[in-house]
Design a protein around this motif. Structure first.
Motif, PDB file in Angstrom:
ATOM      1  N   GLY A   1      65.838 -39.734 125.986  1.00 35.62           N
ATOM      2  CA  GLY A   1      64.537 -39.634 126.649  1.00 35.62           C
ATOM      3  C   GLY A   1      63.486 -38.898 125.846  1.00 35.62           C
ATOM      4  N   TRP A   2      63.920 -37.799 125.153  1.00 33.94           N
ATOM      5  CA  TRP A   2      62.908 -37.014 124.433  1.00 33.94           C
ATOM      6  C   TRP A   2      63.405 -36.293 123.164  1.00 33.94           C
ATOM      7  CZ3 TRP A   2      64.330 -35.536 129.536  1.00 33.94           C
ATOM      8  CH2 TRP A   2      65.216 -34.462 129.610  1.00 33.94           C
ATOM      9  N   GLY A   3      64.718 -36.251 122.941  1.00 32.89           N
ATOM     10  CA  GLY A   3      65.232 -35.469 121.804  1.00 32.89           C
ATOM     11  C   GLY A   3      64.635 -35.921 120.478  1.00 32.89           C
ATOM     12  N   LEU A   4      64.269 -34.948 119.677  1.00 30.27           N
ATOM     13  CA  LEU A   4      63.625 -35.235 118.382  1.00 30.27           C
ATOM     14  C   LEU A   4      64.445 -34.613 117.257  1.00 30.27           C
ATOM     15  CD1 LEU A   4      61.204 -36.006 116.508  1.00 30.27           C
ATOM     16  CD2 LEU A   4      60.088 -33.894 117.256  1.00 30.27           C
ATOM     17  N   SER A   5      64.852 -35.425 116.295  1.00 35.20           N
ATOM     18  CA  SER A   5      65.636 -34.912 115.172  1.00 35.20           C
ATOM     19  C   SER A   5      64.818 -34.967 113.888  1.00 35.20           C
ATOM     20  CB  SER A   5      66.917 -35.742 115.012  1.00 35.20           C
ATOM     21  OG  SER A   5      67.735 -35.124 114.046  1.00 35.20           O
ATOM     22  N   THR A   6      64.808 -33.864 113.160  1.00 35.05           N
ATOM     23  CA  THR A   6      64.024 -33.778 111.918  1.00 35.05           C
ATOM     24  C   THR A   6      64.973 -33.615 110.737  1.00 35.05           C
ATOM     25  OG1 THR A   6      62.265 -32.696 113.184  1.00 35.05           O
ATOM     26  CG2 THR A   6      62.116 -32.564 110.777  1.00 35.05           C
ATOM     27  N   VAL A   7      64.844 -34.508 109.763  1.00 37.99           N
ATOM     28  CA  VAL A   7      65.672 -34.458 108.558  1.00 37.99           C
ATOM     29  C   VAL A   7      64.935 -33.664 107.485  1.00 37.99           C
ATOM     30  CG1 VAL A   7      66.690 -35.838 106.684  1.00 37.99           C
ATOM     31  CG2 VAL A   7      66.748 -36.694 109.038  1.00 37.99           C
ATOM     32  N   LEU A   8      65.570 -32.595 106.981  1.00 34.23           N
ATOM     33  CA  LEU A   8      65.011 -31.828 105.866  1.00 34.23           C
ATOM     34  C   LEU A   8      65.860 -31.999 104.606  1.00 34.23           C
ATOM     35  CD1 LEU A   8      64.457 -30.045 108.644  1.00 34.23           C
ATOM     36  CD2 LEU A   8      63.475 -28.474 107.035  1.00 34.23           C
TER      37      LEU A   8
ATOM     38  N   ILE B   1      71.340 -44.201 105.823  1.00 41.53           N
ATOM     39  CA  ILE B   1      71.774 -43.651 107.108  1.00 41.53           C
ATOM     40  C   ILE B   1      71.984 -44.784 108.089  1.00 41.53           C
ATOM     41  CG2 ILE B   1      71.181 -41.219 107.290  1.00 41.53           C
ATOM     42  CD1 ILE B   1      68.416 -41.857 107.988  1.00 41.53           C
ATOM     43  N   LYS B   2      73.031 -44.592 108.926  1.00 40.14           N
ATOM     44  CA  LYS B   2      73.361 -45.618 109.930  1.00 40.14           C
ATOM     45  C   LYS B   2      73.189 -45.005 111.306  1.00 40.14           C
ATOM     46  CE  LYS B   2      76.780 -48.554 107.688  1.00 40.14           C
ATOM     47  NZ  LYS B   2      77.760 -47.911 106.838  1.00 40.14           N
ATOM     48  N   ILE B   3      72.726 -45.836 112.233  1.00 41.18           N
ATOM     49  CA  ILE B   3      72.622 -45.367 113.614  1.00 41.18           C
ATOM     50  C   ILE B   3      72.686 -46.582 114.529  1.00 41.18           C
ATOM     51  CG2 ILE B   3      70.098 -45.470 113.919  1.00 41.18           C
ATOM     52  CD1 ILE B   3      72.223 -42.441 114.865  1.00 41.18           C
ATOM     53  N   MET B   4      73.217 -46.411 115.714  1.00 39.61           N
ATOM     54  CA  MET B   4      73.164 -47.491 116.692  1.00 39.61           C
ATOM     55  C   MET B   4      71.735 -47.526 117.227  1.00 39.61           C
ATOM     56  SD  MET B   4      76.294 -47.606 119.313  1.00 39.61           S
ATOM     57  CE  MET B   4      75.250 -47.478 120.750  1.00 39.61           C
ATOM     58  N   PRO B   5      71.019 -48.646 117.074  1.00 39.61           N
ATOM     59  CA  PRO B   5      69.616 -48.672 117.487  1.00 39.61           C
ATOM     60  C   PRO B   5      69.402 -48.218 118.929  1.00 39.61           C
ATOM     61  CG  PRO B   5      70.152 -50.651 116.273  1.00 39.61           C
ATOM     62  CD  PRO B   5      71.439 -49.912 116.457  1.00 39.61           C
ATOM     63  N   PHE B   6      70.449 -48.385 119.764  1.00 43.14           N
ATOM     64  CA  PHE B   6      70.338 -47.980 121.171  1.00 43.14           C
ATOM     65  C   PHE B   6      70.012 -46.483 121.299  1.00 43.14           C
ATOM     66  CE2 PHE B   6      72.038 -47.512 125.575  1.00 43.14           C
ATOM     67  CZ  PHE B   6      71.235 -48.483 126.162  1.00 43.14           C
ATOM     68  N   GLN B   7      70.444 -45.695 120.287  1.00 45.61           N
ATOM     69  CA  GLN B   7      70.139 -44.262 120.282  1.00 45.61           C
ATOM     70  C   GLN B   7      68.622 -44.040 120.272  1.00 45.61           C
ATOM     71  OE1 GLN B   7      72.094 -41.437 120.080  1.00 45.61           O
ATOM     72  NE2 GLN B   7      74.003 -42.547 120.285  1.00 45.61           N
ATOM     73  N   LEU B   8      67.925 -44.919 119.577  1.00 45.45           N
ATOM     74  CA  LEU B   8      66.462 -44.800 119.483  1.00 45.45           C
ATOM     75  C   LEU B   8      65.788 -45.435 120.700  1.00 45.45           C
ATOM     76  CD1 LEU B   8      66.127 -45.700 115.691  1.00 45.45           C
ATOM     77  CD2 LEU B   8      66.079 -43.419 116.697  1.00 45.45           C
ATOM     78  N   VAL B   9      66.330 -46.591 121.090  1.00 43.12           N
ATOM     79  CA  VAL B   9      65.753 -47.313 122.239  1.00 43.12           C
ATOM     80  C   VAL B   9      65.744 -46.423 123.487  1.00 43.12           C
ATOM     81  CG1 VAL B   9      66.128 -49.291 123.790  1.00 43.12           C
ATOM     82  CG2 VAL B   9      66.372 -49.578 121.307  1.00 43.12           C
ATOM     83  N   THR B  10      66.770 -45.576 123.576  1.00 36.59           N
ATOM     84  CA  THR B  10      66.872 -44.722 124.766  1.00 36.59           C
ATOM     85  C   THR B  10      66.118 -43.409 124.588  1.00 36.59           C
ATOM     86  OG1 THR B  10      69.053 -44.083 123.950  1.00 36.59           O
ATOM     87  CG2 THR B  10      68.977 -45.723 125.715  1.00 36.59           C
ATOM     88  N   GLY B  11      65.189 -43.406 123.643  1.00 37.85           N
ATOM     89  CA  GLY B  11      64.210 -42.321 123.645  1.00 37.85           C
ATOM     90  C   GLY B  11      64.474 -41.134 122.746  1.00 37.85           C
TER      91      GLY B  11
ATOM     92  N   ARG C   1      73.148 -38.272 110.980  1.00 35.57           N
ATOM     93  CA  ARG C   1      73.473 -39.103 112.145  1.00 35.57           C
ATOM     94  C   ARG C   1      73.900 -38.230 113.326  1.00 35.57           C
ATOM     95  NH1 ARG C   1      77.122 -44.570 112.391  1.00 35.57           N
ATOM     96  NH2 ARG C   1      77.168 -44.660 114.638  1.00 35.57           N
ATOM     97  N   GLU C   2      74.748 -37.237 113.037  1.00 36.31           N
ATOM     98  CA  GLU C   2      75.196 -36.332 114.106  1.00 36.31           C
ATOM     99  C   GLU C   2      73.998 -35.642 114.769  1.00 36.31           C
ATOM    100  OE1 GLU C   2      79.331 -34.942 111.900  1.00 36.31           O
ATOM    101  OE2 GLU C   2      77.922 -33.415 112.571  1.00 36.31           O
ATOM    102  N   ALA C   3      73.050 -35.234 113.938  1.00 38.89           N
ATOM    103  CA  ALA C   3      71.892 -34.490 114.465  1.00 38.89           C
ATOM    104  C   ALA C   3      71.064 -35.379 115.397  1.00 38.89           C
ATOM    105  CB  ALA C   3      71.047 -33.942 113.324  1.00 38.89           C
ATOM    106  N   LEU C   4      70.952 -36.661 115.064  1.00 40.16           N
ATOM    107  CA  LEU C   4      70.200 -37.579 115.939  1.00 40.16           C
ATOM    108  C   LEU C   4      70.985 -37.827 117.229  1.00 40.16           C
ATOM    109  CD1 LEU C   4      69.583 -40.948 116.622  1.00 40.16           C
ATOM    110  CD2 LEU C   4      67.714 -39.340 116.373  1.00 40.16           C
ATOM    111  N   GLU C   5      72.297 -38.056 117.072  1.00 39.70           N
ATOM    112  CA  GLU C   5      73.123 -38.388 118.244  1.00 39.70           C
ATOM    113  C   GLU C   5      73.307 -37.200 119.191  1.00 39.70           C
ATOM    114  OE1 GLU C   5      75.717 -42.035 116.274  1.00 39.70           O
ATOM    115  OE2 GLU C   5      76.695 -40.101 116.569  1.00 39.70           O
ATOM    116  N   SER C   6      73.064 -35.989 118.686  1.00 39.36           N
ATOM    117  CA  SER C   6      73.193 -34.804 119.544  1.00 39.36           C
ATOM    118  C   SER C   6      71.925 -34.527 120.344  1.00 39.36           C
ATOM    119  CB  SER C   6      73.524 -33.566 118.702  1.00 39.36           C
ATOM    120  OG  SER C   6      74.693 -33.778 117.975  1.00 39.36           O
ATOM    121  N   CYS C   7      70.894 -35.347 120.111  1.00 38.58           N
ATOM    122  CA  CYS C   7      69.632 -35.155 120.842  1.00 38.58           C
ATOM    123  C   CYS C   7      69.746 -35.677 122.279  1.00 38.58           C
ATOM    124  CB  CYS C   7      68.513 -35.945 120.157  1.00 38.58           C
ATOM    125  SG  CYS C   7      67.879 -35.148 118.690  1.00 38.58           S
ATOM    126  N   HIS C   8      69.011 -35.055 123.155  1.00 41.80           N
ATOM    127  CA  HIS C   8      68.963 -35.504 124.547  1.00 41.80           C
ATOM    128  C   HIS C   8      68.260 -36.855 124.617  1.00 41.80           C
ATOM    129  CE1 HIS C   8      68.552 -35.448 128.868  1.00 41.80           C
ATOM    130  NE2 HIS C   8      69.272 -34.334 128.899  1.00 41.80           N
TER     131      HIS C   8
END
Ligand code: NAD
Ligand code: ZN
Ligand code: ZN
Length: 377
Positions: A288-295, A304-314, A279-286
């Motif tokens: 508009g364009w930040g891309l987080s890859t889970v390995l 995993i939980k995330i506020m959908p707005f994190q995705l809606v905002t790109g 979650r931290e790795a996704l939320e630390s993305c810019h």
């Protein structure tokens, strides 16, 4: 020496009897390979965090007793009917994701997740529904189609990559999992661009290899994140420009990273297997364009939980298995990259241990004292 072809071989292997006990070294019998299978004399095998996932019973569909180990190299001893891509004497690396070249996934350039034999592999058996291993009269299961913590193993032809005979088997074994996985994720899955900013959570072999890939991709800033301060030195040696220890921050890791990168990272990679750090790795993305890859491989019971707005905002979330490489075609080329000095392998190896010290190798990994321990047969 008398030929072993077509005969059962007795040898030593580390058996995992159940999640609560250390592995024990036993004499096992390894049956000859059946059609489409290869019997190999194992030379060396790295200990990967995913071995602990199976050893500790987190993948609860996987049966005991079993032989772990999926980051191995060796020499083909004999082959079963119909095997054409390798022959006795060939040097090979195990690839834990098969590569049949025929299934829907193999035929699609977007994925390396070959589905061949997936049901038998999940329950620790060869494609015909049986095992090639016995110990004290009991069936012993295969793991991830590899079972490299054994002097001999039987593996499907589609799980072995034939490599250059000049390559040192005690080093290139790491290309069977951890290093290929980490190196491939920024290059094949995230497609990191020159000048971009990257952050990597978890500086084990997988995370270090991600750093190596980000450096090859000419990222301008590579931030290593680990709670073990001892990882800073090696992270910087591999090309990290910054090291962040979440335990010594006054703010959250996300707030800190967003602040020091002018709004967030272009690319992040989670190499721990912890749903909180995913979650931290996704939320630390810019935005508009930040891309987080889970390995990282988490406990299958975790969500995993995330506020959908994190995705809606790109921001985009994706995963990567084995760095996106199609094993049989890619691993021989990675071996060449190592031989030409383009990628590191020696620097990942912190310990070399004999098979009878396998539990020590796991303890070193779990206590954060090793980068990669390699078991030398
Ligand atoms: N996707 C794949 O194909 C693939 C392949 C291999 C391994 N894996 C997975 O990748 C992960 C990493 O494997 P590895 O062998 O490098 O592991 P490792 O145990 O060697 O390294 C993990 C690192 O994470 C750090 N860490 C642990 N908790 C942390 C936290 N909360 N915050 C920051 N750092 C933390 C540890 O200090 C350690 O340095 C594992 O989950 C493994 O199962 C996935
Ligand atoms: Zn692995
Ligand atoms: Zn396939």
């Amino acid at each position: 020496m008398e030929s072993t072809v077509g005969k059962t071989i007795s040898c030593k292997a580390a058996i995992s009897w159940d999640a609560t006990k250390p592995m024990t070294i036993e004499t096992i019998e390894v049956a000859p390979p059946k059609a489409g299978e290869v019997r190999m004399k194992v030379s060396a095998t790295g200990i990967c965090r995913s071995d602990e996932f199976y050893r500790s019973g987190q993948e609860d569909r996987h049966p005991y007793p079993c032989i772990l180990g999926h980051e191995g190299s060796g020499i083909v001893e004999s082959v079963g009917d119909g095997v054409t891509s390798v022959a006795p004497g060939d040097h090979v690396i195990s690839v834990f994701i098969p590569h049949c070249r025929k299934c829907k996934m193999c035929q699609n350039s977007k994925s390396n997740m070959c589905t061949e034999n997936s049901s038998s592999r999940l329950i620790g058996l060869m494609p015909d529904g049986t095992s090639r291993f016995t110990c004290k009269g009991q069936t012993v299961h295969h793991t991830l189609s590899c079972s490299m913590f054994s002097e001999y193993t039987v593996i499907c032809e589609i799980n072995v990559a034939k490599i250059d005979k000049e390559a040192p088997l005690d080093k290139v074994c790491l290309l069977g999992c951890g290093v290929s996985t980490g190196y491939g994720a920024p290059l094949n899955n995230a497609k990191v661009e020159e000048g971009s900013t990257c952050a990597i959570w978890g500086i084990g072999a997988v995370g270090l290899a991600v750093i190596m890939g980000c450096k090859v991709a000419k990222a301008s800033r590579i931030i290593a994140v680990d709670i073990n301060p001892a990882k800073e030195k090696i992270a910087r040696e591999f090309g990290a420009t910054d090291f962040v220890n979440p335990k010594s921050l006054d703010t959250s890791t996300v707030q800190h990273l967003v602040a020091i990168t002018d709004g967030g990272l272009d690319y992040t990679f989670e190499c721990i297997g912890n749903v909180q750090t995913m979650r931290e790795a996704l939320e630390s993305c810019h935005k508009g364009w930040g891309l987080s890859t889970v390995l990282g491989i988490s406990n299958p019971k975790d969500d995993i939980k995330i506020m959908p707005f994190q995705l809606v905002t790109g921001r985009t979330w994706q995963g990567s298995l084995f760095g996106g490489w199609k094993g049989r075609d890619s691993v021989p080329g990675l071996v060449k990259e190592y031989m030409s000095g383009a990628i590191k392998l020696d620097e990942f190896i912190s310990h070399k241990l004999s098979l009878d010290r396998i539990n020590e190798g796991f303890d070193l990994m779990l206590s954060g004292k090793s980068v990669r321990s390699v078991i030398i047969m």
